[in-house]
Design an enzyme around this catalytic site. Structure first.
Site, PDB file in Angstrom:
ATOM      1  N   ARG A   1       0.340  -1.266   0.303  1.00  0.00           N
ATOM      2  CA  ARG A   1       0.484  -0.021  -0.002  1.00  0.00           C
ATOM      3  C   ARG A   1       0.713   1.572   0.180  1.00  0.00           C
ATOM      4  NH1 ARG A   1      -2.694   3.400   4.178  1.00  0.00           N
ATOM      5  NH2 ARG A   1      -4.578   4.625   3.454  1.00  0.00           N
TER       6      ARG A   1
ATOM      7  N   HIS B   1       0.664   4.242  -3.065  1.00  0.00           N
ATOM      8  CA  HIS B   1       0.510   5.444  -2.189  1.00  0.00           C
ATOM      9  C   HIS B   1       1.620   6.339  -2.956  1.00  0.00           C
ATOM     10  CE1 HIS B   1      -2.867   5.972   0.081  1.00  0.00           C
ATOM     11  NE2 HIS B   1      -3.471   4.366  -0.078  1.00  0.00           N
TER      12      HIS B   1
ATOM     13  N   ASN C   1      -3.034   9.614   3.757  1.00  0.00           N
ATOM     14  CA  ASN C   1      -1.819   8.664   4.711  1.00  0.00           C
ATOM     15  C   ASN C   1      -1.372   9.220   5.962  1.00  0.00           C
ATOM     16  OD1 ASN C   1      -1.187   8.380   1.640  1.00  0.00           O
ATOM     17  ND2 ASN C   1      -0.032  10.045   1.387  1.00  0.00           N
TER      18      ASN C   1
ATOM     19  N   HIS D   1      -6.012  -5.819  -2.349  1.00  0.00           N
ATOM     20  CA  HIS D   1      -7.417  -6.062  -0.741  1.00  0.00           C
ATOM     21  C   HIS D   1      -7.651  -6.860  -0.435  1.00  0.00           C
ATOM     22  CE1 HIS D   1      -8.480  -1.120  -0.999  1.00  0.00           C
ATOM     23  NE2 HIS D   1      -7.451  -1.441  -0.310  1.00  0.00           N
TER      24      HIS D   1
END
Length: 308
Positions: free
Chosen positions: A63, A67, A95, A194
């Site tokens: 992740r 990002h 974040n 996910h």
């Protein structure tokens, strides 16, 4: 069981294409073959050690990489702290109090520097860590394309506006993916990451009690799943408790994410809308990724053709 590897590989292949598409310059898998030939094993070793006390770390690292890549490409800008000229991406809304694993990245960087000082970029460390995290969780491995350079600037404003939110509707998320060159098929496949990890209650509790201000839960939530989530996330709770993104195999990288959506067990709104948005093209894609091996392989070929 026959679809496990293909579905996982579809997610990974599109991730690789995304990371390549969003990087500058010519990357190759042998970039450090002479200067730091053991870099991949060093990264994997540190992550393996971290997994012993933190089963979430693999999902957190991938992740973190995502990002980073969604804002100005894969340049490690998400690792930069505030100073006189930098407003850190760590403090952007998607974040702050959310991205994690920075300490493990620091440990990896220290281990790499001890072996190959001044050679491997932090951006490449994040890319290698993403691959190792998937592989160590039971997913496939791939040859990581390397040779990225680290950014000296951050883009907090870009992080605030570009990174998809778990509260957004499908049309908005589709637009954000399109802005970085990713289509609807890519969106569904990348969402499949996910399949492991956790999410804080505050990111989905609105679905449990007061969805869209109705005073009722999200009607797309499986009723049994809803009751389970309410136990984890009471209405007046702190919002920081954690729920598994995948209620079936929470620490494994597999294809259950897609079957969970079919059973109305997508944890985040942004996940379940892939299957529950009436008339959306994403419904057929979820069904395909869940069950049809031949279509998945065809998708892999098209991704290779598209991104080279």
């Amino acid at each position: 069981m026959m679809f496990y590897f293909s579905s996982s590989l579809a997610v990974v292949s599109i991730l690789v294409a995304f990371l390549l598409h969003e990087s500058n310059g010519q990357l190759n898998s042998t970039f450090y073959s002479n200067t730091c030939p053991n870099v991949s094993s060093i990264v994997s070793g540190v992550i393996q050690q971290a997994l012993q006390s933190d089963p979430r770390i693999g999902a957190s690292l991938i992740r973190l990489h995502f990002h980073d890549c969604f804002v100005n490409g894969c340049d490690a800008s998400i690792l930069l702290d505030n100073n006189g000229t930098i407003r850190s991406e760590k403090d952007a809304a998607p974040n702050t109090n959310s991205t994690r694993g920075f300490n493990v990245v620091d440990n990896i960087k220290t281990a790499v520097e001890n072996s190959c000082p001044g050679v491997v970029s932090c951006a490449d460390i994040l890319a290698i860590a993403a691959e190792a995290s998937v592989s160590l969780a039971g997913g496939p491995s791939w040859s990581v394309l390397l040779g990225r350079r680290d950014s000296r600037t951050a883009n907090q404003a870009g992080a605030n506006t570009s990174i998809p939110s778990p509260f957004e509707g499908l049309s908005s998320i589709t637009s954000k993916f399109s802005a970085v060159g990713l289509n609807t098929n890519d969106l569904v496949a990348l969402s499949g990451a996910h399949t492991f990890g956790r999410a804080q209650c505050r990111l989905f509790s609105n679905r449990l009690y007061n969805f869209n201000g109705t005073g009722n839960p999200d009607p797309t939530l499986n009723s049994t799943y809803l009751a389970t989530l309410r136990q984890t996330c009471p209405q007046n709770g702190s919002g920081t408790a954690l729920a598994n993104l995948d209620p079936t195999t929470p620490d494994s990288f597999d294809s259950n994410y897609f079957s969970n959506l079919q059973n109305n067990q997508g944890l985040l709104q942004s996940d379940q809308e892939l299957f529950s948005t009436t008339g959306s093209a994403t419904i057929a894609i979820v069904n395909t990724f869940s069950s049809n091996r031949n279509c998945l392989l065809s998708k892999l070929r098209s991704v290779n053709d598209k991104y080279g």
